[in-house]
Every structure is written in structure tokens, then in C-alpha cells.
Design an enzyme around this catalytic site. Structure first.
Site, PDB file in Angstrom:
ATOM      1  N   LYS A   1       0.845  -1.205   0.000  1.00  0.00           N
ATOM      2  CA  LYS A   1       0.000   0.000   0.000  1.00  0.00           C
ATOM      3  C   LYS A   1       0.884   1.260   0.000  1.00  0.00           C
ATOM      4  O   LYS A   1       0.592   2.230  -0.702  1.00  0.00           O
ATOM      5  CB  LYS A   1      -0.944  -0.019   1.218  1.00  0.00           C
ATOM      6  CG  LYS A   1      -2.039  -1.069   1.102  1.00  0.00           C
ATOM      7  CD  LYS A   1      -2.834  -1.271   2.391  1.00  0.00           C
ATOM      8  CE  LYS A   1      -3.808  -2.418   2.227  1.00  0.00           C
ATOM      9  NZ  LYS A   1      -4.546  -2.774   3.459  1.00  0.00           N
TER      10      LYS A   1
ATOM     11  N   GLN B   1      -4.680  -1.478   9.683  1.00  0.00           N
ATOM     12  CA  GLN B   1      -4.520  -2.803   9.089  1.00  0.00           C
ATOM     13  C   GLN B   1      -5.064  -3.864  10.051  1.00  0.00           C
ATOM     14  O   GLN B   1      -4.721  -3.874  11.233  1.00  0.00           O
ATOM     15  CB  GLN B   1      -3.036  -3.066   8.761  1.00  0.00           C
ATOM     16  CG  GLN B   1      -2.786  -4.340   7.987  1.00  0.00           C
ATOM     17  CD  GLN B   1      -3.416  -4.359   6.588  1.00  0.00           C
ATOM     18  OE1 GLN B   1      -3.510  -3.336   5.919  1.00  0.00           O
ATOM     19  NE2 GLN B   1      -3.861  -5.524   6.159  1.00  0.00           N
TER      20      GLN B   1
ATOM     21  N   ASP C   1     -11.169   2.824   4.268  1.00  0.00           N
ATOM     22  CA  ASP C   1     -11.432   1.384   4.225  1.00  0.00           C
ATOM     23  C   ASP C   1     -12.939   1.096   4.262  1.00  0.00           C
ATOM     24  O   ASP C   1     -13.366  -0.021   3.981  1.00  0.00           O
ATOM     25  CB  ASP C   1     -10.786   0.700   5.441  1.00  0.00           C
ATOM     26  CG  ASP C   1      -9.642  -0.225   5.054  1.00  0.00           C
ATOM     27  OD1 ASP C   1      -9.588  -0.632   3.877  1.00  0.00           O
ATOM     28  OD2 ASP C   1      -8.823  -0.538   5.928  1.00  0.00           O
TER      29      ASP C   1
END
Ligand code: GUN
Length: 288
Positions: free
Chosen positions: A51, A95, A118
Site C-alpha cells: 500500500k 490494518q 477502508d
């Protein structure tokens, strides 16, 4: 049978994001993404570094906050509060998975929904269910983009999703329902998985179990989207679909690797760009 090439499509999307960021830069705006990585799970580390690299290539400023497994929940909340208030940061990504002593729901709910690239905050999930503009989770969003690119309209189709996670299955269900599909969602307690997959025009699977979907579970000319990533003992990466037996029966299928995986990152970049545009429109830095 045609392969749905996520690698190629993601390159196209990433190039487009880069171009749009170039335009923002001309008015002095650089999108920023903050990533929180807790602990040293090797897969999470790999995803985060992918990422980071993708952000750098696209022209997104990114900062990774690495924290030890032993960090307290209070400390993570403190750091999140700081990032929520940081004007240079447009997107925040925590994450997952987090260590067992951390309450994931509390952490996700403390992200500013405007920076929730997200799409895991209940605010964005709720808006997704209602069909309102929101940040949708990147993996299911990437699947929708693949279908669109290959001119596969879900409207009126029977879709079977295998896997009902908050990250993939549930948002996938809502995106497809909003697009007019008839959606069936299967999970660990489903009695007869094959009876569901066999009647679907589109089968989407993301549970993390190699070879779960075999040839006799799929109808002729079905479209099969494989979200699973499993590493076999010999080191080979495979999805949840027994690709070699299933592929000849399909009209379209995604490979693993090179299918849905690269799309997740491309959608993260798009969501970060969207967050930066939204925030700067509010500030009056960029126009509509
Ligand atoms: N862990 C597995 N998939 C994801 C994802 O899409 N986002 C985050 N934040 N963590 C993950």
C-alpha cells in the site's frame, strides 16, 4: 472462458488516480494517507508495504505508524485522535487483524468517518446499506469495478456470495443488492453450499480455504470471482476456487494471483483521492 485481469485493470485505475492527483497538486493539494500497523504479522506487513509503495507511485503522501503487539488500546486511540485532527491526512487505514487484547470495533469506530477510506466505520457501512454515497470497503468495491469493466451487469442476476465477513461478504452483498442483483450469502453454517452456488449466475467467494469451490458446484457459463488468497505448503499462492477444474466451465473467471488482489489497492488509492477531494471541497480549496 475469459480471464478477468485485475492486474491490468488496476494499472489503468492507478494511472488515472495519478493523473487526477497531478491536477490537485497544481492547486497545492497532496492527498495524505495514514496507516496503522500493530504487531508483526508477516501478511499484514507485506500488505502495508504494498500500500505504501502504491501511494508513492500515485503521488499520495503516506505515513505508516508501526506499533508493537503489546501496545495498549488507549495508546492506539490517542494516536488515532491525533491523526483524525491532522489536516494533512485525508485517509486513515488500520490494518487488520489487530492483536486479541484490542477491541477492533472500538478502534474502527474512532476513525473520523470522513477519513475512513477502508469503509469499515458503522457510519459508512450504514450509508452503504442505504445506497447512499459513502466509502465502500476496497475489496468488494474492486469486484464491482471488475464486473463493470467487463460489462457484466449484476442487475437481475442471481449472485451467490460465499463468506459473510464484515470486510468482504457483507459489503459485497449490499453493493450487489443496490445494483439490482438477487443475492444469496452463504457462510460457515450454510447447510448445503453446493445447492446455492450451483444455481448462481455469478459466484463470489472469499473465505480463505483452498479448493473450496469445485467444478460440480458451478453451473455452465457462470462467472466466478475468487477473493481468497491461500499459500500452499509448496509456497504457491491459490484462491478458494479449484481454478483448473472450474475455469473451463465458466464464461469469466478471476485468477489468483492477478485477479481481485491488485484491485483492492487500486480502490484504496481511489478512496483516498475521494477523501482528499471531499475534504478540500469543504475547505473551498478545490471546486465541485
Ligand atoms: N486485512 C485484510 N484485508 C484488509 C483490508 O482491506 N483493510 C484492512 N485495513 N485490513 C485488512
Amino acid at each position: 472462458m475469459k480471464l478477468i485481469d485485475g492486474k491490468e485493470l488496476s494499472k489503468k485505475i492507478r494511472a488515472n488516480v495519478k493523473k487526477e492527483i497531478g491536477v490537485l497538486e497544481s492547486v497545492g493539494v497532496t492527498p495524505g494517507l495514514a496507516v496503522l500497523l500493530v504487531g508483526d504479522d508477516p501478511a499484514s506487513k507485506t500488505y502495508v508495504s504494498m500500500k505504501e509503495k502504491a501511494c508513492e507511485e500515485a503521488g499520495i503522501y503516506s505515513i505508516v505508524h508501526k506499533m508493537p503487539t503489546s501496545i495498549s488500546q488507549e495508546k492506539i486511540l490517542e494516536i488515532l485522535d491525533m491523526i483524525n485532527k491532522n489536516d494533512y491526512i485525508d485517509g486513515i487505514l488500520v490494518q487488520l487483524p489487530l492483536p486479541a487484547h484490542i477491541d477492533t470495533d472500538t478502534i474502527l469506530e474512532s476513525i473520523d468517518p470522513e477519513k475512513d477510506v477502508d469503509g469499515f466505520h458503522p457510519f459508512n457501512m450504514g450509508r452503504l446499506v442505504l445506497g447512499l454515497d459513502c466509502f465502500a470497503p476496497c475489496t468488494p468495491l474492486g469486484v464491482m469495478r471488475m464486473l463493470q469493466e467487463y460489462e457484466i451487469d449484476p442487475k437481475g442476476k442471481d449472485v451467490c456470495i460465499v463468506g459473510a465477513s464484515n470486510i468482504v461478504g457483507k459489503p459485497m452483498f449490499n453493493l450487489l443488492l443496490n445494483a439490482g442483483a438477487t443475492v444469496d450469502i452463504c457462510h460457515i453454517f450454510t447447510k448445503d453450499l453446493k445447492s446455492h452456488t450451483k444455481r448462481a449466475d455469478i459466484v463470489i467467494v472469499g473465505v480463505g480455504k483452498a479448493n473450496l469451490i469445485t467444478e460440480e458446484m458451478i453451473k455452465d457459463d457462470a462467472i466466478v470471482i475468487d477473493i481468497g488468497i491461500n499459500r500452499l505448503e509448496n509456497g504457491k499462492l491459490v484462491g478458494d476456487v479449484d481454478f483448473y477444474s472450474v475455469a473451463p466451465k465458466c464464461s469469466y473467471i478471476t485468477p489468483v494471483p492477478g485477479g481481485v488482489g491488485p484491485m483492492t489497492i487500486a480502490m484504496l488509492l481511489e478512496n483516498t483521492l475521494k477523501a482528499a477531494k471531499n475534504r478540500n471541497k469543504k475547505k473551498g480549496t478545490v471546486g465541485e
